[in-house]
Scaffold this active site. Structure first.
Site, PDB file in Angstrom:
ATOM      1  N   SER A  75      39.681  69.599  12.417  1.00 47.65           N
ATOM      2  CA  SER A  75      40.204  68.239  12.656  1.00 47.65           C
ATOM      3  C   SER A  75      39.248  67.382  13.479  1.00 47.65           C
ATOM      4  O   SER A  75      39.676  66.685  14.406  1.00 47.65           O
ATOM      5  CB  SER A  75      41.595  68.291  13.303  1.00 47.65           C
ATOM      6  OG  SER A  75      42.519  68.937  12.452  1.00 47.65           O
ATOM      7  N   HIS A 132      54.998  66.143  23.685  1.00 44.78           N
ATOM      8  CA  HIS A 132      53.728  65.823  24.368  1.00 44.78           C
ATOM      9  C   HIS A 132      53.859  66.024  25.877  1.00 44.78           C
ATOM     10  O   HIS A 132      52.932  66.497  26.531  1.00 44.78           O
ATOM     11  CB  HIS A 132      53.292  64.388  24.043  1.00 44.78           C
ATOM     12  CG  HIS A 132      52.981  64.180  22.587  1.00 44.78           C
ATOM     13  ND1 HIS A 132      52.207  65.056  21.873  1.00 44.78           N
ATOM     14  CD2 HIS A 132      53.349  63.211  21.715  1.00 44.78           C
ATOM     15  CE1 HIS A 132      52.113  64.638  20.613  1.00 44.78           C
ATOM     16  NE2 HIS A 132      52.799  63.524  20.495  1.00 44.78           N
ATOM     17  N   GLU A 148      33.235  81.307  18.670  1.00 42.75           N
ATOM     18  CA  GLU A 148      34.164  82.198  17.971  1.00 42.75           C
ATOM     19  C   GLU A 148      35.483  81.451  17.817  1.00 42.75           C
ATOM     20  O   GLU A 148      35.998  80.881  18.783  1.00 42.75           O
ATOM     21  CB  GLU A 148      34.382  83.488  18.775  1.00 42.75           C
ATOM     22  CG  GLU A 148      33.157  84.359  18.865  1.00 42.75           C
ATOM     23  CD  GLU A 148      32.655  84.844  17.491  1.00 42.75           C
ATOM     24  OE1 GLU A 148      33.488  85.035  16.581  1.00 42.75           O
ATOM     25  OE2 GLU A 148      31.432  85.027  17.346  1.00 42.75           O
ATOM     26  N   ASN A 166      44.019  59.928  15.687  1.00 45.72           N
ATOM     27  CA  ASN A 166      45.406  59.858  16.151  1.00 45.72           C
ATOM     28  C   ASN A 166      45.903  58.419  16.339  1.00 45.72           C
ATOM     29  O   ASN A 166      47.106  58.185  16.463  1.00 45.72           O
ATOM     30  CB  ASN A 166      45.615  60.682  17.430  1.00 45.72           C
ATOM     31  CG  ASN A 166      45.586  62.180  17.217  1.00 45.72           C
ATOM     32  OD1 ASN A 166      45.146  62.953  18.066  1.00 45.72           O
ATOM     33  ND2 ASN A 166      46.066  62.639  16.060  1.00 45.72           N
ATOM     34  N   GLY A 186      54.504  68.175  18.400  1.00 49.62           N
ATOM     35  CA  GLY A 186      55.522  67.486  17.605  1.00 49.62           C
ATOM     36  C   GLY A 186      56.504  68.470  17.000  1.00 49.62           C
ATOM     37  O   GLY A 186      57.731  68.271  17.049  1.00 49.62           O
ATOM     38  N   ARG A 187      55.996  69.567  16.444  1.00 54.89           N
ATOM     39  CA  ARG A 187      56.877  70.553  15.818  1.00 54.89           C
ATOM     40  C   ARG A 187      57.729  71.278  16.860  1.00 54.89           C
ATOM     41  O   ARG A 187      58.887  71.599  16.620  1.00 54.89           O
ATOM     42  CB  ARG A 187      56.045  71.547  14.992  1.00 54.89           C
ATOM     43  CG  ARG A 187      55.636  70.965  13.642  1.00 54.89           C
ATOM     44  CD  ARG A 187      54.533  71.742  13.002  1.00 54.89           C
ATOM     45  NE  ARG A 187      53.259  71.489  13.680  1.00 54.89           N
ATOM     46  CZ  ARG A 187      52.166  72.210  13.497  1.00 54.89           C
ATOM     47  NH1 ARG A 187      52.194  73.240  12.687  1.00 54.89           N
ATOM     48  NH2 ARG A 187      51.050  71.888  14.135  1.00 54.89           N
ATOM     49  N   ASP A 215      47.482  71.905  19.518  1.00 58.26           N
ATOM     50  CA  ASP A 215      48.282  71.362  18.418  1.00 58.26           C
ATOM     51  C   ASP A 215      49.673  71.987  18.382  1.00 58.26           C
ATOM     52  O   ASP A 215      49.851  73.145  18.774  1.00 58.26           O
ATOM     53  CB  ASP A 215      47.541  71.607  17.089  1.00 58.26           C
ATOM     54  CG  ASP A 215      48.108  70.767  15.961  1.00 58.26           C
ATOM     55  OD1 ASP A 215      48.684  69.684  16.239  1.00 58.26           O
ATOM     56  OD2 ASP A 215      47.981  71.176  14.792  1.00 58.26           O
ATOM     57  N   ARG A 271      42.603  77.250  18.365  1.00 64.71           N
ATOM     58  CA  ARG A 271      43.490  76.194  17.879  1.00 64.71           C
ATOM     59  C   ARG A 271      44.899  76.768  17.836  1.00 64.71           C
ATOM     60  O   ARG A 271      45.143  77.793  17.197  1.00 64.71           O
ATOM     61  CB  ARG A 271      43.100  75.679  16.493  1.00 64.71           C
ATOM     62  CG  ARG A 271      44.095  74.601  16.019  1.00 64.71           C
ATOM     63  CD  ARG A 271      43.659  73.859  14.798  1.00 64.71           C
ATOM     64  NE  ARG A 271      44.628  72.810  14.481  1.00 64.71           N
ATOM     65  CZ  ARG A 271      44.324  71.614  14.022  1.00 64.71           C
ATOM     66  NH1 ARG A 271      43.071  71.305  13.789  1.00 64.71           N
ATOM     67  NH2 ARG A 271      45.257  70.718  13.763  1.00 64.71           N
ATOM     68  N   ARG A 282      48.749  57.198  14.025  1.00 60.11           N
ATOM     69  CA  ARG A 282      50.158  57.589  14.180  1.00 60.11           C
ATOM     70  C   ARG A 282      51.021  56.348  14.444  1.00 60.11           C
ATOM     71  O   ARG A 282      50.491  55.285  14.770  1.00 60.11           O
ATOM     72  CB  ARG A 282      50.284  58.578  15.343  1.00 60.11           C
ATOM     73  CG  ARG A 282      49.600  59.885  15.015  1.00 60.11           C
ATOM     74  CD  ARG A 282      49.927  60.962  16.003  1.00 60.11           C
ATOM     75  NE  ARG A 282      49.315  62.208  15.576  1.00 60.11           N
ATOM     76  CZ  ARG A 282      49.632  63.406  16.006  1.00 60.11           C
ATOM     77  NH1 ARG A 282      50.558  63.525  16.931  1.00 60.11           N
ATOM     78  NH2 ARG A 282      49.020  64.483  15.550  1.00 60.11           N
TER      79      ARG A 282
END
Ligand code: IPE
Ligand code: IPE
Ligand code: MG
Length: 241
Positions: free
Chosen positions: A184, A32, A195, A63, A18-19, A15, A176, A66
């Site tokens: 998600s 991406h 873990e 997704n 985009g940011r 993840d 993540r 989007r």
């Protein structure tokens, strides 16, 4: 110093693409694309460290919600990346599996998935599961539906056999990236005893050092699987007193 235990199976929610792009005033798709590069680097690093299974979340069932141009871009990226990456995956001994619902993908993308799986079928250093159009709820429902259609009893064992990742053991470590602390709809069934490690790095920035930091964090954990600490501590006697 005690040497680190390398997780047999690492799963990653990739993840933050985009940011990463937004920070650079770039379109989301540029993030991406950089994400594909990061996956290549991470897969190679995992092979080098002796990880046997890497499972990544590339496109979730949700997704599709989007904007259309982002969804189209992701589909094209997958189709393009597949053709391009197969030789380098082969060089690293990586066997590819695509995990997820395929029927709603275009015929071209579906054919690409099959081709890439076949082209890497004899590689045996590491399995790379790419979860594409995957959702943990979809997986549980499709497994139950298959058992029901076959008239089989629904038990934990039969469900585990019918799930989309039945060809590999459950993940030991689930990472993540991107800073969010949620699942998600990723491996709801399989992550029962994984873990969880959360990294603030956006996926394109998740490098070898970040991977090693996550493995180091995994090594700090005591996996008890419902037992007591005394039962699982190193040197614990197998006789329960
Ligand atoms: C993850 O990055 C890749 C996919 C979900 C396809 P995002 O696209 O979710 O990136 P952020 O979370 O918006 O930064
Ligand atoms: C999870 O990321 C899915 C993938 C990485 C493929 P999202 O960006 O879609 O997750 P949410 O929407 O923030 O929960
Ligand atoms: Mg995201």
């Amino acid at each position: 110093m005690k040497s680190a235990v390398i997780p047999h199976h690492i799963a990653i929610v990739m993840d933050g693409n985009g940011r990463w792009a937004k920070r650079r005033f770039l379109p989301r798709l540029a993030g991406h694309k950089q994400g594909v590069e990061s996956l290549r680097r991470c897969a190679k690093a995992c092979v080098e460290r002796g990880v046997k299974v890497l499972t990544v979340f590339a496109f979730s069932s949700e997704n599709w919600n989007r904007p259309t141009d982002e969804v189209d871009g992701l589909m094209q990226l997958l189709a393009g990346a597949l053709a391009k990456e197969v030789p380098s995956l082969a060089r690293d001994g990586i066997r590819l599996f695509f995990v997820g619902e395929r029927a709603s993908l275009s015929a071209k993308v579906q054919a690409g998935l099959v081709q890439a799986e076949e082209a890497t079928a004899s590689n045996d250093r590491m399995v790379l599961n790419v979860c594409f159009n995957y959702g943990g709820r979809w997986d549980i429902a499709q497994a139950a539906a298959r058992l029901q259609a076959a008239g089989s009893a629904i038990t934990e064992a039969s469900m585990a056999q019918a799930m989309a990742l039945s060809h590999v053991p459950d993940p030991d470590l689930l990472i993540r990236t991107g800073g969010e602390m949620r699942i998600s709809n990723f491996l709801l069934w399989q992550a029962a005893y994984s873990e969880l490690v959360f990294s603030d790095k956006w996926w394109p920035d998740f490098d070898e050092q970040a991977l090693d930091a996550s493995i180091a964090e995994f090594n700090q954990r005591e996996r008890r699987f419902g037992k007591t600490s005394e039962q699982v501590a190193p040197g614990a006697s197998s006789v329960t007193v």
